[in-house]
Design a protein around this motif. Structure first.
Motif, PDB file in Angstrom:
ATOM      1  N   ARG A   3     -42.408  12.104  27.138  1.00  0.00           N
ATOM      2  CA  ARG A   3     -40.975  11.753  27.166  1.00  0.00           C
ATOM      3  C   ARG A   3     -40.597  10.977  25.897  1.00  0.00           C
ATOM      4  O   ARG A   3     -39.547  11.233  25.304  1.00  0.00           O
ATOM      5  CB  ARG A   3     -40.709  10.919  28.413  1.00  0.00           C
ATOM      6  N   PRO A  44     -32.900  10.161  15.631  1.00  0.00           N
ATOM      7  CA  PRO A  44     -33.118   9.626  16.987  1.00  0.00           C
ATOM      8  C   PRO A  44     -32.245  10.313  18.042  1.00  0.00           C
ATOM      9  O   PRO A  44     -32.664  10.466  19.190  1.00  0.00           O
ATOM     10  CB  PRO A  44     -32.726   8.154  16.856  1.00  0.00           C
ATOM     11  N   ASN A  45     -31.052  10.752  17.623  1.00  0.00           N
ATOM     12  CA  ASN A  45     -30.152  11.387  18.598  1.00  0.00           C
ATOM     13  C   ASN A  45     -30.696  12.695  19.157  1.00  0.00           C
ATOM     14  O   ASN A  45     -30.227  13.170  20.185  1.00  0.00           O
ATOM     15  CB  ASN A  45     -28.781  11.628  17.973  1.00  0.00           C
ATOM     16  N   SER A  46     -31.692  13.266  18.462  1.00  0.00           N
ATOM     17  CA  SER A  46     -32.256  14.534  18.955  1.00  0.00           C
ATOM     18  C   SER A  46     -33.382  14.268  19.960  1.00  0.00           C
ATOM     19  O   SER A  46     -33.989  15.211  20.448  1.00  0.00           O
ATOM     20  CB  SER A  46     -32.801  15.349  17.786  1.00  0.00           C
ATOM     21  N   CYS A  47     -33.653  13.014  20.249  1.00  0.00           N
ATOM     22  CA  CYS A  47     -34.762  12.668  21.154  1.00  0.00           C
ATOM     23  C   CYS A  47     -34.241  12.344  22.548  1.00  0.00           C
ATOM     24  O   CYS A  47     -33.131  11.823  22.694  1.00  0.00           O
ATOM     25  CB  CYS A  47     -35.517  11.446  20.639  1.00  0.00           C
ATOM     26  N   ASP A  59     -33.645   8.372  22.893  1.00  0.00           N
ATOM     27  CA  ASP A  59     -33.072   8.122  21.557  1.00  0.00           C
ATOM     28  C   ASP A  59     -33.129   6.649  21.158  1.00  0.00           C
ATOM     29  O   ASP A  59     -33.352   6.324  20.000  1.00  0.00           O
ATOM     30  CB  ASP A  59     -31.623   8.633  21.512  1.00  0.00           C
ATOM     31  N   THR A  60     -32.976   5.741  22.138  1.00  0.00           N
ATOM     32  CA  THR A  60     -32.995   4.319  21.769  1.00  0.00           C
ATOM     33  C   THR A  60     -34.396   3.874  21.351  1.00  0.00           C
ATOM     34  O   THR A  60     -34.549   2.956  20.544  1.00  0.00           O
ATOM     35  CB  THR A  60     -32.478   3.421  22.910  1.00  0.00           C
ATOM     36  N   GLY A  68     -23.951  -2.430  18.366  1.00  0.00           N
ATOM     37  CA  GLY A  68     -24.487  -1.143  18.818  1.00  0.00           C
ATOM     38  C   GLY A  68     -25.969  -1.311  19.061  1.00  0.00           C
ATOM     39  O   GLY A  68     -26.375  -2.112  19.887  1.00  0.00           O
ATOM     40  N   THR A  69     -26.776  -0.555  18.306  1.00  0.00           N
ATOM     41  CA  THR A  69     -28.231  -0.719  18.421  1.00  0.00           C
ATOM     42  C   THR A  69     -28.832  -1.025  17.051  1.00  0.00           C
ATOM     43  O   THR A  69     -30.003  -0.773  16.815  1.00  0.00           O
ATOM     44  CB  THR A  69     -28.874   0.570  18.973  1.00  0.00           C
ATOM     45  N   SER A  70     -28.018  -1.579  16.146  1.00  0.00           N
ATOM     46  CA  SER A  70     -28.490  -1.714  14.761  1.00  0.00           C
ATOM     47  C   SER A  70     -29.564  -2.781  14.567  1.00  0.00           C
ATOM     48  O   SER A  70     -30.264  -2.762  13.577  1.00  0.00           O
ATOM     49  CB  SER A  70     -27.311  -1.980  13.822  1.00  0.00           C
ATOM     50  N   LEU A  79     -31.710  -3.415  17.270  1.00  0.00           N
ATOM     51  CA  LEU A  79     -32.581  -3.199  18.434  1.00  0.00           C
ATOM     52  C   LEU A  79     -33.976  -2.883  17.919  1.00  0.00           C
ATOM     53  O   LEU A  79     -34.159  -1.871  17.246  1.00  0.00           O
ATOM     54  CB  LEU A  79     -32.055  -2.042  19.286  1.00  0.00           C
TER      55      LEU A  79
END
Lengths: 422, 342
Positions: free
Chosen positions: B93, B103-106, B109-110, B285-287, B289
């Motif tokens: 996963r 990352p958006n293709s995962c 993604d996070t 956002g997640t910048s 993270l």
């Protein structure tokens, strides 16, 4: 035994007993939004005077401890004896059934029955505890700013757009940084979602993909953050599902309109004082209705307690009509107790703004949608709220378009439902 | 007649103290002699290592294996007994991406956003931390007025709890913080530093350097002070310029300390969490993270928690840390060899 030996043995026993829970100890995990921790301490001191055999220990913790650490303790079969929580249904397998332990179960059913289902496993009749307060999400306006700007405060049937327009006008006129703010919370976001016609619950009782209603408000909301109508500070200031409130901005007069809830009233009354005038405004309307969200904090008994009888005694005391009345009047909280509500309350405040706000929220409770009343007792509420916050804040920060955020919300929720094995 | 050997004289008080000391020594000595008789000298070494190995085993190795076991299970339950075995599903996963650079293709993604942020943070923070620590150590190694005071000034932030560090800088950088207050005083418009992706990232790097630099400076300072002064005097007599002395004398002799610092900074940078969590919460956002926050949130903070996925992510992070440590060991050995050749 020598004198030294006796002293060493006494020291060892002292050490052991100082860390172990004593018979008769009842430990409460409690968080406070305002002054309720102090009020509870006072009430518990009186209880201990009446019941010298029971020692109640009040652990005042932050809300994040209740949200993040308590669930892990409960899963491990530990935790306090009593806890004040907001995530009631999803953790209901950890609550103690007080029905056989309380003095009069019929009293509990009659007075707290309406919310009993929020905090017990589905299909059960157990008494897990009672709501220390019923909360209703709703708005607050800085009346002084509106007056100074010469803008009329929108009326009862005003829509979200009406409020946005008016708040923006006031902010521009008064040089205030934020026209509006809405807490970084899925619960808060759900009020307007529902008023735009959203329904989170699928036909099988599990979460449904986000529908047109949710998408319509979320699009508006993200747009407002982008154009500065809605405070960016609150929603982009963290990753994940971390809770953030904008109460300090409102208290500091930096915010024209704040969408939060009834629990802020004592906080505003104490901290704003005479700095400016403020009013509670209920929930703005969407195309479907003008609902806010209901909820609140429940005081529940934990089933891993070693002193269930003592726990039931403490719960019986705190649920007593006169105690609930006093607690609510001193904390300015809306009680869940039917008898107290029926007889009316005399809130202990000289602040007419706080009294008016409380009346406004009681009034707002009449326009709650059926779904808003149902969600606090729905197993998946917090799962949906968490996914909403995480992804909407990413969209608000410009990391992904809203459409992708919506797809991710649906995927996140689906994955969690799958992970749960339910 | 043989003269009697005079007994050492001492005060009665000293003798009185020595009696319990000798008794205690005898009590410790007796079992050690017994162990040595039974196990021999090699066995004695193992005997002395045993407590350390037990503590390491119980508190480091055992949790590592338990964590690995968790990473092979699914569900939201906490106890392994209540969890279902899913094999490598959690790892699959985590690695389910169509393009690892996006990352958006995962699916997770996070996780990949956190990996990317952490990698970028490590590169920037380690480089700048080494640079600043070294420069500070070089300056503090000179004959400065109130040198001890300046050393204390640079070391002071190390004494602070990371949460306090995060809070202090939040009060400085937030919209109504001290920095904006000062800027406003000079006629500039206030800026929301922590809401800007780039500034928030820079703040995370900067605050982390500020908080820990003193510790690494101290290590490098100790290394600098161990370099014999006569080497510099000889170089000066030969007309060597200071820059050349730095490259030819200081840096090579400081290399063992520098290697230790590099590894410590690297490991700490990969594990970054506390001060940044308080400062930015992972946002905007997640910048900001990072990997540790992802693990914490997945395993503990979100509804519903996924301990298996968090365990799998932490195992991957552990692998990265082991690789970094092995690289350091390799570098350390090659540095020693080069040193002995010279």
């Amino acid at each position: 035994m020598t004198k030294t030996g006796t002293m060493l043995a006494a020291f060892a026993v002292g050490l052991l007993t100082s860390t172990a829970a004593m018979a008769g100890d009842v430990r409460i995990m409690w968080y406070s939004d305002g002054v309720e921790g102090e009020v509870l301490k006072d009430l518990l001191d009186r209880f201990m005077k009446e019941n010298p055999g029971i020692n109640v220990i009040l652990d005042n913790v932050s809300y994040s401890v209740v949200r993040e650490q308590l669930p892990v303790q409960l899963e491990a079969g530990n935790g306090p004896d009593i806890a004040r929580v907001t995530n009631l249904k999803a953790q209901s397998q950890h609550w103690l059934d007080l029905r056989p332990l309380v003095a009069d179960a019929a009293y509990w059913d009659a007075n707290f029955g309406d919310q009993a289902d929020w905090m017990r496993p589905d299909g059960s009749t157990q008494i897990s505890g009672f709501m220390t307060q019923i909360t209703i999400a709703g708005g607050f306006a800085n009346k002084t700013l509106f007056d100074q700007a010469g803008v009329a405060i929108p009326g009862k049937d005003a829509t979200w757009d009406d409020w946005a327009k008016a708040a923006k006008q006031v902010a521009e006129s008064q040089q205030v940084p934020f026209p509006m703010a809405l807490d970084r919370s899925g619960h808060r976001l759900s009020g307007p979602n529902l008023s735009f016609g959203a329904n989170y619950i699928g036909a099988d009782g599990k979460p449904a993909p986000l529908d047109k209603g949710s998408k319509a408000f979320l699009e508006k909301f993200v747009g407002w953050i982008a154009d500065g109508t809605m405070s960016k500070d609150v929603w982009v200031s963290a990753a994940g599902s971390t809770y953030r409130a904008a109460a300090d901005d409102f208290i500091n007069g930096q915010l024209v309109y704040y969408y939060s809830g009834s629990w802020q009233i004592p906080n505003f009354s104490t901290k704003i004082g005479s700095n400016f005038d403020w009013v509670a405004t209920g929930s703005p309307c969407g195309p479907a209705n003008c609902t806010g969200m209901t909820g609140g904090a429940g005081l529940v008994a934990v089933k891993y307690t070693k002193n269930p009888k003592e726990v039931a005694k403490v719960m019986d005391y705190l649920a007593r009509e006169d105690i609930v009345k006093e607690f609510s009047e001193r904390t300015l909280f809306l009680p869940a107790h039917k008898g107290v509500l029926a007889k009316g309350l005399d809130f202990k405040t000289d602040d007419p703004q706080a009294k008016a706000a409380l009346a406004e929220f009681i009034d707002a409770s009449k326009t709650l949608s059926d779904l808003a009343r149902k969600l606090p007792g729905w197993h998946w509420s917090d799962t949906v709220y968490g996914a909403l916050v995480t992804r909407v804040s990413q969209a608000a920060a410009g990391e992904m378009p809203l459409q992708e955020a919506v797809t991710r919300i649906d995927a996140d929720i689906a994955a969690k439902v799958k992970d749960s094995g339910l | 007649m043989k003269a009697e050997t005079p007994r050492p004289t001492g005060s009665g008080f000293g003798e009185a103290i020595m009696i319990p000391v000798r008794l205690a020594m005898g009590l410790i000595d007796a079992p050690l002699r017994w162990v040595q008789r039974k196990l021999g000298l090699g066995g004695m070494a193992a005997f002395f290592l045993l407590p350390n190995m037990l503590i390491f085993g119980i508190f480091v190795l055992l949790p590592f294996f338990i964590n690995f076991a968790y990473s092979m299970t699914g569900g939201t339950a906490l106890f392994l007994d209540d969890r279902t075995f899913v094999g490598t599903d959690q790892y699959v996963r985590l690695f389910d991406c169509s393009n690892y650079l996006d990352p958006n293709s995962c699916t997770e993604d996070t996780f990949w956003t956190a990996v990317g942020n952490t990698a970028w943070f490590v590169v920037l923070q380690v480089t700048l931390m080494i640079l600043f620590s070294l420069v500070t150590a070089l300056i503090l190694n000179r004959e400065l007025m109130a040198r001890s005071f300046w050393r204390a000034v640079f070391f002071f932030p190390v004494l602070l709890s990371p949460v306090v560090v995060g809070l202090i800088w939040k009060w400085i950088l937030q919209r109504q913080g001290l920095l904006n207050f000062a800027l406003y005083g000079f006629g500039f418009q206030p800026y929301t530093w922590l809401n800007d992706r780039n500034w928030a990232f820079a703040a995370a790097v900067g605050v982390s350097i500020w908080a820990h630099m003193g510790f690494y400076t101290l290590i490098l300072l100790a290394g600098l002070q161990a370099i014999p002064k006569d080497l510099y005097e000889a170089a000066e007599m030969d007309g060597t310029r200071p820059a050349r002395a730095f490259w030819r004398i200081t840096l090579p002799l400081l290399m063992p300390n520098l290697l230790v610092v590099i590894v410590l900074v690297l490991i700490r940078a990969v594990q970054i969490f506390d001060e940044v969590y308080v400062l930015t919460g992972g946002g905007p956002g997640t910048s900001t993270l990072y990997l540790t926050q992802y693990i914490y949130e997945t395993g503990f903070a979100t509804q519903l928690r996924n301990p298996g996925l968090a365990a799998a992510a932490s195992i991957l992070m552990g692998v990265v840390l082991i690789v970094l440590t092995l690289i350091q060991l390799g570098l350390g050995r090659s540095s020693e060899k080069n040193g002995s050749r010279k």
